[in-house]
Scaffold this motif. Structure first.
Motif, PDB file in Angstrom:
ATOM      1  N   ILE A   1      82.117 -92.128   6.443  1.00 41.37           N
ATOM      2  CA  ILE A   1      82.250 -93.574   6.299  1.00 41.37           C
ATOM      3  C   ILE A   1      83.559 -94.031   6.950  1.00 41.37           C
ATOM      4  CG2 ILE A   1      82.406 -95.484   4.665  1.00 41.37           C
ATOM      5  CD1 ILE A   1      80.761 -93.774   2.739  1.00 41.37           C
ATOM      6  N   PRO A   2      83.484 -94.535   8.185  1.00 40.36           N
ATOM      7  CA  PRO A   2      84.657 -95.124   8.820  1.00 40.36           C
ATOM      8  C   PRO A   2      84.883 -96.534   8.259  1.00 40.36           C
ATOM      9  CG  PRO A   2      83.018 -94.410  10.444  1.00 40.36           C
ATOM     10  CD  PRO A   2      82.369 -94.407   9.106  1.00 40.36           C
ATOM     11  N   PHE A   3      86.103 -96.825   7.871  1.00 35.88           N
ATOM     12  CA  PHE A   3      86.456 -98.130   7.319  1.00 35.88           C
ATOM     13  C   PHE A   3      87.532 -98.734   8.211  1.00 35.88           C
ATOM     14  CE2 PHE A   3      89.096-100.487   4.022  1.00 35.88           C
ATOM     15  CZ  PHE A   3      88.260-101.590   3.979  1.00 35.88           C
ATOM     16  N   LYS A   4      87.214 -99.853   8.838  1.00 33.60           N
ATOM     17  CA  LYS A   4      88.159-100.559   9.709  1.00 33.60           C
ATOM     18  C   LYS A   4      88.381-101.931   9.096  1.00 33.60           C
ATOM     19  CE  LYS A   4      86.416 -97.951  13.502  1.00 33.60           C
ATOM     20  NZ  LYS A   4      85.922 -97.869  14.843  1.00 33.60           N
ATOM     21  N   PHE A   5      89.647-102.338   8.981  1.00 30.34           N
ATOM     22  CA  PHE A   5      89.912-103.572   8.242  1.00 30.34           C
ATOM     23  C   PHE A   5      91.145-104.305   8.729  1.00 30.34           C
ATOM     24  CE2 PHE A   5      92.324-100.250   6.263  1.00 30.34           C
ATOM     25  CZ  PHE A   5      93.464-100.845   5.773  1.00 30.34           C
ATOM     26  N   THR A   6      91.198-105.586   8.348  1.00 28.93           N
ATOM     27  CA  THR A   6      92.346-106.470   8.537  1.00 28.93           C
ATOM     28  C   THR A   6      92.471-107.251   7.228  1.00 28.93           C
ATOM     29  OG1 THR A   6      91.205-108.480   9.273  1.00 28.93           O
ATOM     30  CG2 THR A   6      91.580-106.778  10.950  1.00 28.93           C
ATOM     31  N   PRO A   7      93.483-108.117   7.100  1.00 33.05           N
ATOM     32  CA  PRO A   7      93.533-108.958   5.897  1.00 33.05           C
ATOM     33  C   PRO A   7      92.368-109.955   5.818  1.00 33.05           C
ATOM     34  CG  PRO A   7      95.698-108.858   6.930  1.00 33.05           C
ATOM     35  CD  PRO A   7      94.720-108.241   7.888  1.00 33.05           C
ATOM     36  N   TRP A   8      91.613-110.117   6.911  1.00 35.13           N
ATOM     37  CA  TRP A   8      90.600-111.160   6.984  1.00 35.13           C
ATOM     38  C   TRP A   8      89.173-110.652   7.109  1.00 35.13           C
ATOM     39  CZ3 TRP A   8      93.031-115.048   5.253  1.00 35.13           C
ATOM     40  CH2 TRP A   8      94.412-115.153   5.477  1.00 35.13           C
ATOM     41  N   GLY A   9      88.990-109.349   7.132  1.00 37.24           N
ATOM     42  CA  GLY A   9      87.638-108.816   7.244  1.00 37.24           C
ATOM     43  C   GLY A   9      87.632-107.308   7.349  1.00 37.24           C
ATOM     44  N   PHE A  10      86.430-106.739   7.356  1.00 32.02           N
ATOM     45  CA  PHE A  10      86.317-105.277   7.430  1.00 32.02           C
ATOM     46  C   PHE A  10      84.959-104.877   7.992  1.00 32.02           C
ATOM     47  CE2 PHE A  10      85.206-106.610   3.129  1.00 32.02           C
ATOM     48  CZ  PHE A  10      83.992-105.986   2.896  1.00 32.02           C
ATOM     49  N   SER A  11      84.875-103.618   8.399  1.00 36.66           N
ATOM     50  CA  SER A  11      83.657-103.036   8.916  1.00 36.66           C
ATOM     51  C   SER A  11      83.457-101.676   8.267  1.00 36.66           C
ATOM     52  CB  SER A  11      83.761-102.878  10.435  1.00 36.66           C
ATOM     53  OG  SER A  11      82.676-102.129  10.936  1.00 36.66           O
ATOM     54  N   LEU A  12      82.263-101.441   7.762  1.00 36.65           N
ATOM     55  CA  LEU A  12      81.894-100.163   7.157  1.00 36.65           C
ATOM     56  C   LEU A  12      80.526 -99.762   7.689  1.00 36.65           C
ATOM     57  CD1 LEU A  12      82.948-101.110   3.586  1.00 36.65           C
ATOM     58  CD2 LEU A  12      83.609 -98.973   4.636  1.00 36.65           C
ATOM     59  N   PHE A  13      80.336 -98.484   7.941  1.00 33.60           N
ATOM     60  CA  PHE A  13      79.058 -97.999   8.421  1.00 33.60           C
ATOM     61  C   PHE A  13      78.998 -96.489   8.255  1.00 33.60           C
ATOM     62  CE2 PHE A  13      82.126 -98.307  11.821  1.00 33.60           C
ATOM     63  CZ  PHE A  13      82.017 -97.105  12.512  1.00 33.60           C
ATOM     64  N   ARG A  14      77.823 -95.933   8.457  1.00 32.79           N
ATOM     65  CA  ARG A  14      77.700 -94.480   8.438  1.00 32.79           C
ATOM     66  C   ARG A  14      77.995 -93.975   9.836  1.00 32.79           C
ATOM     67  NH1 ARG A  14      72.775 -90.255   7.045  1.00 32.79           N
ATOM     68  NH2 ARG A  14      74.075 -88.443   7.425  1.00 32.79           N
ATOM     69  N   GLY A  15      79.055 -93.224   9.945  1.00 32.87           N
ATOM     70  CA  GLY A  15      79.451 -92.678  11.225  1.00 32.87           C
ATOM     71  C   GLY A  15      78.898 -91.272  11.425  1.00 32.87           C
ATOM     72  N   GLY A  16      79.296 -90.654  12.519  1.00 37.03           N
ATOM     73  CA  GLY A  16      78.914 -89.265  12.776  1.00 37.03           C
ATOM     74  C   GLY A  16      79.692 -88.327  11.880  1.00 37.03           C
ATOM     75  N   SER A  17      79.251 -87.096  11.831  1.00 34.59           N
ATOM     76  CA  SER A  17      79.923 -86.129  10.967  1.00 34.59           C
ATOM     77  C   SER A  17      81.198 -85.686  11.618  1.00 34.59           C
ATOM     78  CB  SER A  17      79.049 -84.946  10.667  1.00 34.59           C
ATOM     79  OG  SER A  17      78.300 -84.553  11.761  1.00 34.59           O
TER      80      SER A  17
END
Length: 124
Positions: free
Chosen positions: A108-124
């Motif tokens: 689970i890669p988590f990319k974020f800022t104070p204003w939003g985020f992105s989560l998804f199932r990534g590669g192993s």
């Protein structure tokens, strides 16, 4: 072969503060299983490289079911001296996901800022 049990693939998390282009060292992570058998599976903070170092990455405590991971986004920024509104736009980021094939690894890669985020199932 009788008695052979397949090992869980695990859940790994890697967090990046994309607002500043750095790994999210110190970001709090709470992973819970919601169904079946609700319980807290892992709790801690991301390491200097942004990885959540926990036995759950190797499959410890992982079973088939519904999970929820919570990231302490606002606390991370406040702890790093970043001024945010009160309340912050993103106090916590919460993501629910299901694991059906427990022998697979879930990254689970988590990319974020104070204003939003992105989560998804990534590669192993």
């Amino acid at each position: 072969m009788t008695g052979f049990t397949k090992r869980a693939g695990g859940i790994s998390i890697h967090a990046v503060d994309v607002a500043h282009g750095v790994p999210a060292s110190g970001l709090s992570v709470c992973l819970k299983r919601l169904d079946p058998d609700p319980c807290q599976v892992a709790l801690g903070v991301c390491a200097a490289n942004g990885h959540f170092v926990n036995p759950v990455s190797e499959g410890e405590g992982v079973t088939r079911g519904l999970y929820e991971v919570t990231f302490g986004v606002a606390a991370y920024y406040r702890g790093n001296g970043i001024k945010l509104p009160d309340p912050a736009f993103v106090e916590e980021a919460v993501f629910r996901f299901g694991i059906d094939r427990v022998t697979e690894h879930f990254h689970i890669p988590f990319k974020f800022t104070p204003w939003g985020f992105s989560l998804f199932r990534g590669g192993s």
